[in-house]
Design a protein around this motif. Structure first.
Motif, PDB file in Angstrom:
ATOM      1  N   ALA A   1       0.824  -1.322  -0.135  1.00 31.30           N
ATOM      2  CA  ALA A   1       0.021   0.025  -0.063  1.00 31.30           C
ATOM      3  C   ALA A   1       0.655   1.306   0.089  1.00 31.30           C
ATOM      4  O   ALA A   1       1.873   1.491   0.591  1.00 31.30           O
ATOM      5  N   SER A   2       0.428   2.337  -0.500  1.00 31.03           N
ATOM      6  CA  SER A   2       1.279   3.699  -0.558  1.00 31.03           C
ATOM      7  C   SER A   2       0.159   4.782  -0.453  1.00 31.03           C
ATOM      8  O   SER A   2      -0.752   4.803  -0.670  1.00 31.03           O
ATOM      9  N   ILE A   3       0.905   5.905  -0.075  1.00 28.86           N
ATOM     10  CA  ILE A   3       0.350   7.164  -0.212  1.00 28.86           C
ATOM     11  C   ILE A   3       1.193   8.181  -0.527  1.00 28.86           C
ATOM     12  O   ILE A   3       2.694   8.101  -0.375  1.00 28.86           O
ATOM     13  N   GLY A   4       0.947   9.042  -1.295  1.00 28.70           N
ATOM     14  CA  GLY A   4       1.775  10.060  -1.920  1.00 28.70           C
ATOM     15  C   GLY A   4       1.085  11.485  -2.534  1.00 28.70           C
ATOM     16  O   GLY A   4      -0.204  11.781  -2.138  1.00 28.70           O
ATOM     17  N   LEU A   5       1.619  12.176  -3.215  1.00 30.18           N
ATOM     18  CA  LEU A   5       1.210  13.474  -3.860  1.00 30.18           C
ATOM     19  C   LEU A   5       1.825  13.472  -5.151  1.00 30.18           C
ATOM     20  O   LEU A   5       3.006  13.192  -5.408  1.00 30.18           O
ATOM     21  N   THR A   6       0.858  14.148  -6.012  1.00 32.20           N
ATOM     22  CA  THR A   6       1.371  14.126  -7.597  1.00 32.20           C
ATOM     23  C   THR A   6       1.126  15.719  -8.059  1.00 32.20           C
ATOM     24  O   THR A   6      -0.025  16.053  -7.567  1.00 32.20           O
ATOM     25  N   ARG A   7       1.962  16.274  -8.674  1.00 34.85           N
ATOM     26  CA  ARG A   7       1.879  17.591  -9.081  1.00 34.85           C
ATOM     27  C   ARG A   7       1.330  17.489 -10.455  1.00 34.85           C
ATOM     28  O   ARG A   7       2.572  16.930 -11.356  1.00 34.85           O
TER      29      ARG A   7
ATOM     30  N   ASN B   1      -2.433  16.680  -6.388  1.00 36.09           N
ATOM     31  CA  ASN B   1      -3.513  15.612  -5.817  1.00 36.09           C
ATOM     32  C   ASN B   1      -2.883  14.885  -4.991  1.00 36.09           C
ATOM     33  O   ASN B   1      -1.678  14.099  -5.160  1.00 36.09           O
ATOM     34  N   PRO B   2      -3.495  14.310  -3.856  1.00 41.11           N
ATOM     35  CA  PRO B   2      -3.024  13.311  -3.160  1.00 41.11           C
ATOM     36  C   PRO B   2      -3.321  11.898  -3.773  1.00 41.11           C
ATOM     37  O   PRO B   2      -4.351  12.002  -4.703  1.00 41.11           O
ATOM     38  N   VAL B   3      -2.518  10.888  -3.566  1.00 40.53           N
ATOM     39  CA  VAL B   3      -2.727   9.810  -4.329  1.00 40.53           C
ATOM     40  C   VAL B   3      -2.539   8.572  -3.480  1.00 40.53           C
ATOM     41  O   VAL B   3      -1.663   8.311  -2.580  1.00 40.53           O
ATOM     42  N   LEU B   4      -3.553   7.628  -3.402  1.00 38.36           N
ATOM     43  CA  LEU B   4      -3.478   6.194  -2.843  1.00 38.36           C
ATOM     44  C   LEU B   4      -3.439   5.148  -3.663  1.00 38.36           C
ATOM     45  O   LEU B   4      -3.971   4.895  -4.778  1.00 38.36           O
ATOM     46  N   GLY B   5      -2.638   4.090  -3.088  1.00 35.25           N
ATOM     47  CA  GLY B   5      -2.453   3.047  -4.175  1.00 35.25           C
ATOM     48  C   GLY B   5      -2.368   1.694  -3.350  1.00 35.25           C
ATOM     49  O   GLY B   5      -1.936   1.646  -1.924  1.00 35.25           O
ATOM     50  N   ALA B   6      -2.554   0.569  -3.718  1.00 33.38           N
ATOM     51  CA  ALA B   6      -2.763  -0.798  -3.301  1.00 33.38           C
ATOM     52  C   ALA B   6      -2.636  -1.794  -4.215  1.00 33.38           C
ATOM     53  O   ALA B   6      -3.112  -1.613  -5.302  1.00 33.38           O
ATOM     54  N   GLY B   7      -1.916  -2.779  -3.768  1.00 34.70           N
ATOM     55  CA  GLY B   7      -1.775  -3.741  -4.724  1.00 34.70           C
ATOM     56  C   GLY B   7      -1.102  -5.141  -4.091  1.00 34.70           C
ATOM     57  O   GLY B   7      -1.009  -5.132  -3.214  1.00 34.70           O
ATOM     58  N   VAL B   8      -0.673  -6.167  -5.313  1.00 29.58           N
ATOM     59  CA  VAL B   8      -0.120  -7.292  -4.942  1.00 29.58           C
ATOM     60  C   VAL B   8       0.791  -7.636  -5.952  1.00 29.58           C
ATOM     61  O   VAL B   8       0.402  -7.443  -7.140  1.00 29.58           O
ATOM     62  N   ARG B   9       1.960  -8.225  -5.732  1.00 31.29           N
ATOM     63  CA  ARG B   9       2.929  -8.615  -6.599  1.00 31.29           C
ATOM     64  C   ARG B   9       3.152 -10.241  -6.524  1.00 31.29           C
ATOM     65  O   ARG B   9       3.380 -10.548  -5.306  1.00 31.29           O
ATOM     66  N   LEU B  10       3.108 -10.876  -7.531  1.00 35.05           N
ATOM     67  CA  LEU B  10       3.606 -12.285  -7.610  1.00 35.05           C
ATOM     68  C   LEU B  10       4.703 -12.325  -8.181  1.00 35.05           C
ATOM     69  O   LEU B  10       4.982 -11.915  -9.702  1.00 35.05           O
ATOM     70  N   LEU B  11       5.642 -12.964  -7.720  1.00 32.82           N
ATOM     71  CA  LEU B  11       7.041 -13.169  -8.359  1.00 32.82           C
ATOM     72  C   LEU B  11       7.241 -14.690  -8.567  1.00 32.82           C
ATOM     73  O   LEU B  11       7.155 -15.304  -7.385  1.00 32.82           O
ATOM     74  N   ALA B  12       7.163 -15.271  -9.669  1.00 35.92           N
ATOM     75  CA  ALA B  12       7.508 -16.711  -9.698  1.00 35.92           C
ATOM     76  C   ALA B  12       9.059 -16.873  -9.924  1.00 35.92           C
ATOM     77  O   ALA B  12       9.688 -16.206 -10.278  1.00 35.92           O
ATOM     78  N   LYS B  13       9.416 -18.118  -9.523  1.00 36.95           N
ATOM     79  CA  LYS B  13      10.816 -18.434  -9.430  1.00 36.95           C
ATOM     80  C   LYS B  13      11.394 -18.431 -10.979  1.00 36.95           C
ATOM     81  O   LYS B  13      12.682 -18.461 -11.042  1.00 36.95           O
TER      82      LYS B  13
END
Length: 257
Positions: free
Chosen positions: A186-192, A212-224
């Motif tokens: 998850a992340s939080i930030g600002l963008t001009r 603008n404030p910006v919120l983000g969330a996600g999931v990363r899958l890394l295979a071998k």
């Protein structure tokens, strides 16, 4: 019959309010399209070790955008295509113990498709503290873009120029399993975002400059096998919410050196 002075003032104020509302709608459209091309992290912090190389393609989903301005409906990005792709590269750099650093770039070549083209280039850099499964990091990015598409009239190609920069802080937790790892983040930030829109037919120009404030969330899958998959949801509160997806290959070319 002459209107009383107070009635004239009310009518004038109403006309000014309508004009301001239309201007607000036009600037809001520029802002939304500018935020749509913003370069989010689209990954967990500390994802790359030194000499890790990621060669990827991301797909940004375009939500429905209302193009109404006053009594006219402008043509928006969602009227032309449901998604747009972007090439993306990331490289892990040397960093102190328990830290991870990386740089990246993204690019869209100016190829016209269905009367729409976008020439986009962006740079990013990140520093993360990752002593174990938990990682936290900070990231900055900057981008320039020029998009050309029919907006005011179906037969013309108007122009939107963008210059944007921003920063965000993020946290993630890596879960290891047999075939690879899963890392929610998850992340939080600002963008001009600075957007300059030009109408081709008459040269009319309109600017939008927002932070603008910006919120983000996600999931990363890394295979071998070196395959990286990321699903992400980005929200600019009150302006735009859209998902993005990334698929990448992480060859071991540099790690062999």
């Amino acid at each position: 019959m002459r209107r009383p002075p107070i009635a004239c003032l009310i009518v004038a104020a109403a006309g000014a309010a309508r004009a301001q509302t239309m201007l607000d709608q036009e600037q809001r459209l520029i802002e939304v399209h500018s935020l749509l091309v913003d370069m989010g992290a689209l990954n967990a912090p500390g994802a790359y070790r030194e000499r890790d190389l990621s060669l990827g393609l991301e797909v940004i989903v375009i939500p429905g955008i209302d193009g109404t301005t006053g009594g006219k409906r402008q043509i928006t990005a969602s009227d032309r295509t449901p998604v747009f792709p972007r090439l993306r590269l990331a490289l892990g750099l040397p960093a102190p113990e328990d830290f991870r650093a990386s740089v990246g770039l993204a690019y869209i070549p100016p190829i016209q498709l269905r009367d729409v083209s976008s020439h986009f280039a962006a740079l990013e850099a990140e520093m993360a503290y990752a002593p174990g499964p938990l990682s936290v990091g900070i990231r900055g990015h900057v981008l320039v873009a020029r998009s050309m598409s029919p907006v005011t009239e179906p037969a013309t190609r108007d122009t939107l120029d963008n210059f944007e920069f921003g920063a965000n802080a993020a946290a993630a937790y890596r879960l290891e399993f047999g075939p690879g790892s899963v890392t929610p983040y998850a992340s939080i930030g600002l963008t001009r975002a600075v957007g300059i829109f030009r109408v081709t037919s008459d040269g009319y120009e309109l600017n939008s400059r927002t932070t603008n404030p910006v919120l983000g969330a996600g999931v990363r899958l890394l295979a071998k096998q070196g395959v990286e998959l990321v699903a992400d949801l980005t929200a600019f509160p009150g302006r735009l919410v859209h998902p993005s997806f990334r698929v990448a290959w992480m060859p071991d070319w540099l790690s062999r050196l």
